[in-house]
Design a protein around this motif. Structure first.
Motif, short mmCIF file in Angstrom:
data_model
loop_
_atom_site.label_atom_id
_atom_site.label_comp_id
_atom_site.label_asym_id
_atom_site.label_seq_id
_atom_site.Cartn_x
_atom_site.Cartn_y
_atom_site.Cartn_z
N ASP A 1 42.30 36.79 62.69
CA ASP A 1 43.10 38.00 62.88
C ASP A 1 42.46 39.20 62.17
OD1 ASP A 1 45.04 36.57 64.26
OD2 ASP A 1 46.23 36.17 62.46
N ILE A 2 41.62 38.91 61.21
CA ILE A 2 41.11 39.93 60.29
C ILE A 2 39.72 40.37 60.70
CG2 ILE A 2 40.50 40.35 57.87
CD1 ILE A 2 42.69 38.21 57.21
N HIS A 3 39.45 41.65 60.54
CA HIS A 3 38.17 42.22 60.94
C HIS A 3 37.36 42.61 59.71
CE1 HIS A 3 39.94 42.61 64.97
NE2 HIS A 3 41.00 43.11 64.36
N GLU A 4 36.06 42.41 59.79
CA GLU A 4 35.17 42.91 58.75
C GLU A 4 34.77 44.33 59.10
OE1 GLU A 4 30.97 41.74 56.49
OE2 GLU A 4 31.72 40.51 58.15
N LEU A 5 34.87 45.24 58.13
CA LEU A 5 34.43 46.61 58.35
C LEU A 5 32.91 46.62 58.40
CD1 LEU A 5 35.40 49.54 58.66
CD2 LEU A 5 35.22 49.78 56.16
N GLU A 6 32.37 47.13 59.48
CA GLU A 6 30.94 47.06 59.70
C GLU A 6 30.20 48.10 58.86
OE1 GLU A 6 29.12 44.81 61.46
OE2 GLU A 6 31.06 43.78 61.49
N PRO A 7 28.93 47.82 58.49
CA PRO A 7 28.15 48.77 57.70
C PRO A 7 28.06 50.13 58.37
CG PRO A 7 27.05 46.64 57.79
CD PRO A 7 28.21 46.55 58.73
N GLY A 8 28.25 51.18 57.56
CA GLY A 8 28.16 52.55 58.07
C GLY A 8 29.39 53.03 58.80
N CYS A 9 30.43 52.18 58.88
CA CYS A 9 31.65 52.55 59.61
C CYS A 9 32.80 52.84 58.64
CB CYS A 9 32.06 51.43 60.56
SG CYS A 9 30.93 51.21 61.95
N ALA A 10 33.79 53.55 59.15
CA ALA A 10 34.98 53.87 58.37
C ALA A 10 36.22 53.52 59.15
CB ALA A 10 35.00 55.35 58.01
N LEU A 11 37.17 52.91 58.47
CA LEU A 11 38.51 52.71 59.01
C LEU A 11 39.30 53.96 58.67
CD1 LEU A 11 40.83 50.91 60.18
CD2 LEU A 11 41.21 50.14 57.83
N ILE A 12 39.81 54.65 59.68
CA ILE A 12 40.51 55.91 59.47
C ILE A 12 41.90 55.83 60.11
CG2 ILE A 12 40.52 58.40 59.97
CD1 ILE A 12 37.45 58.26 60.04
N VAL A 13 42.91 56.18 59.33
CA VAL A 13 44.28 56.26 59.85
C VAL A 13 44.76 57.69 59.67
CG1 VAL A 13 46.59 55.29 59.82
CG2 VAL A 13 44.66 53.87 59.09
N LYS A 14 45.10 58.34 60.77
CA LYS A 14 45.53 59.73 60.72
C LYS A 14 47.00 59.85 60.31
CE LYS A 14 43.92 62.55 63.75
NZ LYS A 14 43.61 63.25 65.02
N LYS A 15 47.39 61.07 60.05
CA LYS A 15 48.78 61.33 59.67
C LYS A 15 49.75 60.83 60.73
CE LYS A 15 52.00 65.12 58.72
NZ LYS A 15 52.18 66.59 58.67
N ASN A 16 49.36 60.90 61.99
CA ASN A 16 50.24 60.46 63.08
C ASN A 16 50.19 58.95 63.33
OD1 ASN A 16 47.80 60.07 64.32
ND2 ASN A 16 48.10 61.58 65.96
N CYS A 17 49.55 58.20 62.40
CA CYS A 17 49.45 56.74 62.43
C CYS A 17 48.40 56.21 63.40
CB CYS A 17 50.79 56.08 62.75
SG CYS A 17 52.06 56.39 61.50
N GLU A 18 47.66 57.09 64.03
CA GLU A 18 46.58 56.65 64.92
C GLU A 18 45.45 56.08 64.08
OE1 GLU A 18 43.16 58.83 67.55
OE2 GLU A 18 45.23 59.61 67.77
N ALA A 19 45.11 54.81 64.32
CA ALA A 19 44.07 54.13 63.54
C ALA A 19 42.84 53.88 64.40
CB ALA A 19 44.60 52.80 63.00
N SER A 20 41.67 54.03 63.79
CA SER A 20 40.43 53.79 64.52
C SER A 20 39.32 53.43 63.53
CB SER A 20 40.02 55.04 65.31
OG SER A 20 39.78 56.13 64.42
N VAL A 21 38.30 52.78 64.05
CA VAL A 21 37.08 52.54 63.28
C VAL A 21 36.00 53.43 63.88
CG1 VAL A 21 35.31 50.87 62.65
CG2 VAL A 21 37.72 50.19 62.65
N GLU A 22 35.43 54.29 63.06
CA GLU A 22 34.44 55.25 63.54
C GLU A 22 33.12 55.02 62.83
OE1 GLU A 22 35.61 59.34 63.95
OE2 GLU A 22 37.74 58.83 63.81
N ARG A 23 32.04 55.15 63.59
CA ARG A 23 30.72 55.06 62.96
C ARG A 23 30.40 56.40 62.32
NH1 ARG A 23 26.94 52.11 61.83
NH2 ARG A 23 27.79 50.33 62.96
#
Length: 631
Positions: free
Chosen positions: A284-306
């Motif tokens: 169920d769990i994800h490893e955060l990939e090198p050079g990437c960021a987990l970002i959650v915005k104020k509106n609760c929108e979550a994404s992983v961005e390089r």
């Protein structure tokens, strides 16, 4: 057998539903706060010098606090900070504590974003001011930044100079504060960019504030900040307006794992922490990939961005051997493999006499590798039984089969850790005498002068505990031979990415190598290496090579092992001792997914690491070696 200071640990919780949802479903709006506490306690192994936590309340009205922080020093810091938070709820009645609206507008540490940190110093700096998270205040919610991380930057001097050139004047010279100011400066620019855009759209006053908070791009802040850093890091942050992020270094040196469902987004330094805290399966769990960021915005929108392109495949192998929780599915298997594949080397060391060999482990962190080692020997003995039966030219008798099948691997709890040496005892003789009593042995656990004793450890760094305690107490059992086994290879080089490894001269492998060079009259190699390191330090950092590797080239691993034992053997000890290390090839075979092995090979993933190891050898020669040569 001597503890290293662990890496730091991080924990983040973002609630995606209103607090009323958690009050109704879980019986408390403190769901996020409670989960943060569990996540931090489950990572207590990663930091015992201090702890801190922060919270953001998105429903706070102007004139009231919306960003909270609590920090404490010491091994009980987690208990202290959460105890202090709950003390602040003390004046509220039971009914008020169950009233979400009352809590949101009257109590501290009520919010939707929580961030926690466990600290081990990698710089030697102590005091509450160096405990994460760090906080940068501003009257604009979007410009408030709270930062923590599991990191060590090798080029903080360059970042400091860049800040000064921009006109800033950081109050403290430390990688945490300088990172905060550097990132805070870029966050200011991002907010101001949105301010201009809002003005151009004809917005004013509160409308502009709302526009800014809805359009801040943390990815812009990270892209304009993190590209300048050299080091290993998982950088975590929250803003006063409700942005949350965690970024991993582009070499993948430091670890981070995350999980998301429709209620939460969470992140921690270790996977089992999330599994246990939230009752999740491994997959169920994800490893955060090198050079990437987990970002959650104020509106609760979550994404992983390089944010940065991947710069290497250098996930830290020492994480897997020593620091991370052994309850992780993959780490457990890897540590067992490390122990198991040492079987042939250990067999040779005990002259294949498994009948008269007893196996054990010190310290507890080596227990999983110990099980792997036992598994390897069980298979070996079973294969020998099969061979013996197949080689029989007659039907075996009951007695013959009984004798054959009763051959087994002998394991015992040999050593017990009794006390912790108190640091207030500074007088050398007294301290060494007390250190020799840190462990005690199980008497008559082996047959004196007949049984070999094999002790496995996960790493041998300084060798101090071996010399001052372990070898002395094991000698009391009078084994025929002692074999000390390390499930990791020889540690030859310091770490500069977040583990508080000692300087070069503290490594028993390095000291033994220097002694071999002296014994063989190879002083010129030390001088040549010193001059090469000084020459490298004059080059652009990206062109530098690690010249310290040259000093190990004349010797085999076995030659260095014998010298280590000679240097660590306590005076008066007569029992033969042999040292067995994991091979580099064995390390890679057992842990194929984590190729960062600079501790053992000297192949540093970043230019900053190469620069610092060359500098370390120059410092050693100028401050230790040349001083010793005078006397």
């Amino acid at each position: 057998m001597e503890p290293l200071k662990h890496e730091c640990g991080v924990a983040m919780v973002r609630l995606l539903k209103p607090l009323e949802y958690y009050q109704q479903k879980y019986g408390t709006w403190m769901y996020g706060l409670n989960k943060l506490y569990l996540m931090m306690e489950k990572q207590h192994n990663r930091g015992q010098e201090g702890a801190g936590m922060a919270c953001v309340n998105l429903d706070a009205v102007p004139g009231s606090e919306y960003m909270f922080r609590e920090r404490a020093e010491g091994s009980n810091a987690i208990t202290e900070i959460f105890g202090n938070v709950h003390k602040k709820f003390g004046k509220a009645t039971t009914q008020q504590l169950s009233d979400v609206e009352y809590a949101k507008h009257n109590l501290p540490f009520v919010g939707e974003l929580y961030m926690g940190h466990l600290r081990y110093s990698t710089t030697g700096k102590s005091g509450l001011s160096f405990v994460h998270p760090f906080l940068r205040r501003n009257n604009w919610r979007a410009k408030n930044l709270c930062l923590c991380g599991n990191f060590n930057m090798t080029n903080i001097d360059e970042i400091f100079e860049k800040l000064v050139k921009q006109g800033q004047s950081p109050r403290i010279y430390g990688d945490g504060y300088i990172t905060l100011e550097f990132m805070g400066h870029r966050l200011d620019r991002e907010v101001e960019r949105n301010f201009v855009d809002g003005k151009n759209l004809g917005l004013k006053d509160q409308e502009i504030t709302n526009y800014i908070e809805d359009n801040v791009k943390i990815s812009n802040v990270l892209k304009s900040t993190m590209a300048d850093f050299d080091g290993g890091y998982v950088m975590c942050g929250i803003t006063g307006s409700g942005e949350m992020f965690s970024m991993r270094d582009p070499w993948g040196i430091r670890p981070a794992f995350w999980y998301k469902d429709d209620e939460i987004v969470v992140l921690a330094s270790e996977r089992p922490v999330l599994q246990t805290t939230f009752d999740l399966e491994c997959d169920d769990i994800h490893e955060l990939e090198p050079g990437c960021a987990l970002i959650v915005k104020k509106n609760c929108e979550a994404s992983v961005e390089r944010i940065l392109e991947k710069r290497g495949d250098c996930k830290c192998s020492f994480e897997r051997i020593y620091f991370s929780r052994g309850s992780d599915r993959d780490i457990y298997k890897e540590r067992k493999k490390l122990g198991e594949q040492l079987t042939p080397t250990i067999l040779k060391a005990v002259d294949y006499d498994t009948e008269h060999t007893v196996f054990s482990f010190i310290p507890n962190t080596a227990e999983v590798a110990f099980y792997g080692m036992l598994g390897g020997f069980k298979r070996y003995i079973n294969e020998q039984k099969i061979k013996s039966i197949m080689d029989m030219d007659h039907k075996p008798s009951y007695e013959e089969l009984t004798n054959l099948l009763h051959q087994y691997v002998r394991s015992e709890k040999i050593a017990w850790k009794d006390i912790k040496l108190r640091t207030f005892i500074t007088e050398g003789t007294s301290r060494n005498d007390l250190a020799s009593h840190v462990y005690d042995v199980t008497y008559e656990s082996l047959e004196p002068y007949k049984d070999n004793l094999v002790i496995i450890d996960d790493s041998i760094v300084r060798g101090t505990t071996l010399k001052e305690s372990i070898l002395k107490i094991l000698d009391r059992l009078h084994p025929k031979k002692i074999v000390i086994v390390s499930s990791s290879p020889q540690i030859r080089y310091p770490d500069y990415y977040g583990i508080d490894m000692p300087s070069l001269e503290e490594f028993c492998v390095f000291r033994a190598t220097i002694e071999l060079l002296k014994e063989r009259g190879m002083y010129q190699l030390i001088e040549d290496t010193y001059n090469k390191c000084k020459a490298e330090l004059k080059k652009p950092k990206a062109e530098m090579q690690n010249c310290v590797r040259d000093i190990y080239k004349p010797f085999t691993v076995d030659e260095i092992n014998r010298k280590i034992i000679e240097m660590l053997r306590p005076e008066g000890m007569t029992t033969p001792v042999e040292l067995v290390y994991q091979s580099i090839e064995g390390l890679h075979e057992a842990i194929p997914g984590h190729k960062g092995d600079w501790y053992f090979t000297g192949i540093y993933p970043t230019p900053g690491g190469v620069k610092l190891v060359n500098h370390a050898f120059v410092e050693y020669v100028e401050n230790v070696y040349k001083y010793e040569q005078k006397f």
